[in-house]
Design an enzyme around this catalytic site. Structure first.
Site, PDB file in Angstrom:
ATOM      1  N   ARG A 161       0.822  -1.209   0.000  1.00  0.00           N
ATOM      2  CA  ARG A 161       0.000   0.000   0.000  1.00  0.00           C
ATOM      3  C   ARG A 161       0.856   1.259   0.000  1.00  0.00           C
ATOM      4  O   ARG A 161       2.000   1.238   0.447  1.00  0.00           O
ATOM      5  CB  ARG A 161      -0.914   0.042   1.227  1.00  0.00           C
ATOM      6  CG  ARG A 161      -2.020  -1.005   1.248  1.00  0.00           C
ATOM      7  CD  ARG A 161      -2.989  -0.708   2.393  1.00  0.00           C
ATOM      8  NE  ARG A 161      -4.114  -1.603   2.428  1.00  0.00           N
ATOM      9  CZ  ARG A 161      -4.191  -2.685   3.194  1.00  0.00           C
ATOM     10  NH1 ARG A 161      -3.182  -2.994   3.975  1.00  0.00           N
ATOM     11  NH2 ARG A 161      -5.269  -3.452   3.181  1.00  0.00           N
ATOM     12  N   TYR A 175       3.829   7.198  17.631  1.00  0.00           N
ATOM     13  CA  TYR A 175       4.337   7.219  16.258  1.00  0.00           C
ATOM     14  C   TYR A 175       5.611   8.059  16.174  1.00  0.00           C
ATOM     15  O   TYR A 175       6.600   7.645  15.553  1.00  0.00           O
ATOM     16  CB  TYR A 175       3.259   7.796  15.335  1.00  0.00           C
ATOM     17  CG  TYR A 175       3.582   7.721  13.871  1.00  0.00           C
ATOM     18  CD1 TYR A 175       3.470   6.520  13.173  1.00  0.00           C
ATOM     19  CD2 TYR A 175       3.983   8.853  13.169  1.00  0.00           C
ATOM     20  CE1 TYR A 175       3.756   6.450  11.816  1.00  0.00           C
ATOM     21  CE2 TYR A 175       4.265   8.794  11.818  1.00  0.00           C
ATOM     22  CZ  TYR A 175       4.154   7.593  11.145  1.00  0.00           C
ATOM     23  OH  TYR A 175       4.447   7.527   9.806  1.00  0.00           O
TER      24      TYR A 175
END
Length: 252
Positions: free
Chosen positions: A14, A160
């Protein structure tokens, strides 16, 4: 033509990973054709099949391996199988990653651990699995996909940002460890890129983001893939330990 290079790309089905697989499989640069690519994916079998069918080059080997990038055992097994089928490995692109965004007060321990494992431990796993082969042949190109968030931080993305800052530190350490063996290790730090992750943004959120970018637009996965292709090419043989932000000027 110089001999074809053999690449392994994690998170290859992806967005940015998909663009990187296609770039390496089709790019001819300085007499080198990056034609043989093994990509790792974790969930979407249909996406893997579609990607293999998209690359129309009879001289190209495109192999798909389903594996959990957070597992060292699975990383070592898939790397070994890829090497056997490709005849070796010259390039590693560590791209696998996820997000689990939330303010820290509401972030669960699992949210934090899952992101660290997918985004940072996977880089350790695949780098550890390939470097013994690269050291033996005295050649290798490793590119880790970090993020501008790992440089500047972002509210709601402590997990993150920490994982991507870790990727940057890991990149610099590996560059120093492996430079004498003709193995370069660099990182690319994307800014806001048009992917599945950003497609969920509202118009208002999108405007706020683009207002922060001097070029006034989000990037495309191909913008990242082109820089990765350059770092794997002979033109970048004297570049190592660097973090290249591809962000439309956001972090300058």
């Amino acid at each position: 033509m110089l001999p074809n290079k053999r690449a392994i790309v994690t998170g290859g089905t992806r967005g940015i990973g998909r663009a990187i697989v296609k770039e390496l499989a089709s790019k001819s640069c300085c007499g080198v054709l990056f034609s043989d690519v093994a990509f790792i994916y974790n969930s979407c079998d249909e996406c893997a099949e579609e990607l293999q069918q998209e690359i129309h080059n009879p001289a190209t080997k495109i192999l798909a391996f389903k594996a959990d990038a957070t597992s060292l055992d699975q990383a070592e097994a898939t790397v070994q199988e890829a090497i056997e089928k490709l005849g070796g490995v010259d390039i590693l692109i560590n791209n696998a990653g996820i997000t689990r965004d939330n303010l820290l007060l509401r972030m669960t321990e699992k949210d934090f651990d899952d992101v660290i494992n997918a985004n940072l431990k996977s880089v350790f796993n695949y780098t550890k699995a390939v470097i013994k082969h690269m050291i033996k042949q005295r050649y290798g190109r490793i590119v880790n996909i970090a993020s501008v968030v790992g440089i500047i931080g972002n509210p709601g993305q402590a997990n993150y940002a920490a994982s991507k800052a870790g990727v940057i530190g890991f990149t610099k350490s590996m560059a120093r460890e492996l430079a004498s063996r003709n193995i370069t290790v660099n990182a690319v730090a994307p800014g806001y890129i048009e992917t599945d992750m950003t497609s969920k943004l509202s118009d208002e959120q999108r405007k706020k983001l683009t207002d922060m970018i001097p070029m006034g637009r989000m990037g495309k996965p191909e913008d990242i893939a082109k820089v990765v292709g350059f770092l794997c090419s002979p033109e970048a043989d004297y570049i190592t330990g660097q973090v290249i932000a591809v962000d439309g000027g956001m972090t300058m």
